[in-house]
Motif scaffolding. Structure first.
Motif, PDB file in Angstrom:
ATOM      1  N   PHE A  95       0.838  -1.201   0.000  1.00 28.56           N
ATOM      2  CA  PHE A  95       0.000   0.000   0.000  1.00 28.56           C
ATOM      3  C   PHE A  95       0.875   1.253   0.000  1.00 28.56           C
ATOM      4  CE2 PHE A  95       0.793  -0.935   4.481  1.00 28.56           C
ATOM      5  CZ  PHE A  95       1.027   0.313   5.046  1.00 28.56           C
ATOM      6  N   ASP A  97       0.425   5.603   1.260  1.00 25.54           N
ATOM      7  CA  ASP A  97      -0.386   6.409   2.157  1.00 25.54           C
ATOM      8  C   ASP A  97      -1.051   7.565   1.412  1.00 25.54           C
ATOM      9  OD1 ASP A  97      -0.840   6.861   5.244  1.00 25.54           O
ATOM     10  OD2 ASP A  97      -0.508   8.835   4.359  1.00 25.54           O
ATOM     11  N   ALA A  98      -2.271   7.882   1.798  1.00 23.09           N
ATOM     12  CA  ALA A  98      -2.998   8.966   1.142  1.00 23.09           C
ATOM     13  C   ALA A  98      -2.286  10.304   1.297  1.00 23.09           C
ATOM     14  CB  ALA A  98      -4.413   9.057   1.706  1.00 23.09           C
ATOM     15  N   ALA A 109      -5.866   5.612   6.197  1.00 19.78           N
ATOM     16  CA  ALA A 109      -5.371   6.292   4.993  1.00 19.78           C
ATOM     17  C   ALA A 109      -4.511   5.403   4.097  1.00 19.78           C
ATOM     18  CB  ALA A 109      -4.594   7.553   5.370  1.00 19.78           C
ATOM     19  N   ARG A 110      -4.693   4.096   4.194  1.00 20.76           N
ATOM     20  CA  ARG A 110      -3.959   3.197   3.295  1.00 20.76           C
ATOM     21  C   ARG A 110      -4.638   3.161   1.922  1.00 20.76           C
ATOM     22  NH1 ARG A 110      -1.934  -2.269   6.510  1.00 20.76           N
ATOM     23  NH2 ARG A 110      -0.685  -1.180   8.113  1.00 20.76           N
ATOM     24  N   VAL A 111      -3.834   3.310   0.885  1.00 16.27           N
ATOM     25  CA  VAL A 111      -4.325   3.237  -0.485  1.00 16.27           C
ATOM     26  C   VAL A 111      -3.712   1.994  -1.127  1.00 16.27           C
ATOM     27  CG1 VAL A 111      -4.482   4.404  -2.707  1.00 16.27           C
ATOM     28  CG2 VAL A 111      -4.440   5.745  -0.584  1.00 16.27           C
TER      29      VAL A 111
END
Length: 205
Positions: A95, A97-98, A109-111
């Motif tokens: 992932f 982070d945003a 806020a993991r993308v």
């Protein structure tokens, strides 16, 4: 005066289980010392790391599983995930982070997926040991300026060096494509590129 991080203490409930888990990941066993039934110290070191991890009996008053945000760096986050799964860990998906600077606490806020440009410092994954102590892996392929002294460039393992050579080879291929000619002094170019990558300085032209 230099102050180098030497050891991180991780709280566990079952020392033998923790030892099996971490050594099963390929972490080097440095010590397993017992002084009676109430004191045991186990030290392991992640591959290529200058700092080690200690757990045991009566080595910390933290609650087992309460350690969070323990951070490791790798130069290939996808390969690291594959290796962790093969060795018995249960890593998250990769992932970013945003916020794009560092990862938030927990899973906020993991993308999904690596950083869009696969930029250094931008891609992460997480995993936990059997007690729930939380580890984060961060992909770092090039250091930011001033982070390391170029006069003391070093590689922590043969894998680390090999990865740096592969990146230098790819960059050198682009360099030769730009110049339109073969570079007879490629060893010097490789060396300059690898040092600049680690130190975060300007790469060779």
């Amino acid at each position: 005066m230099d102050m180098k991080l030497e050891v991180v203490v991780v709280p566990v409930s079952d020392v033998g289980r923790a030892k099996d888990f971490y050594t099963g990941l390929g972490w080097r066993l440095d010590a397993d010392f017992e002084a009676g039934p109430d004191f045991r110290v186990v030290q392991v070191t992640p591959p290529g790391s200058p700092a080690s991890v200690i757990f045991g009996t009566s080595v910390t008053d933290q609650a087992p599983g309460s350690a969070r945000g323990l951070q490791l760096i790798v130069d290939d986050i996808a390969a690291a995930r594959t290796e962790l799964r093969a060795k018995g860990a249960d890593p998250s998906e990769v992932f970013h982070d945003a916020g794009g600077v560092f990862h938030h606490a927990g899973t906020d806020a993991r993308v999904p997926g690596p950083a869009p440009d696969r930029g250094s410092y931008g891609s992460f994954l997480s995993f936990e040991d059997p007690d729930g102590n939380g580890w984060i892996l961060q992909e770092v392929t090039a250091r930011r300026p001033g982070r390391l002294d170029p006069s003391v460039t070093a590689f922590s393992s043969t894998d680390d060096l090999a990865s740096a050579l592969r990146r230098a080879a790819a960059a050198h291929g682009e360099h030769e494509a730009r110049t339109g000619e073969e570079d007879a002094n490629w060893p010097d170019w490789y060396a300059a590129y690898m040092v600049s990558e680690q130190a975060g300085t300007e790469p060779p032209k």
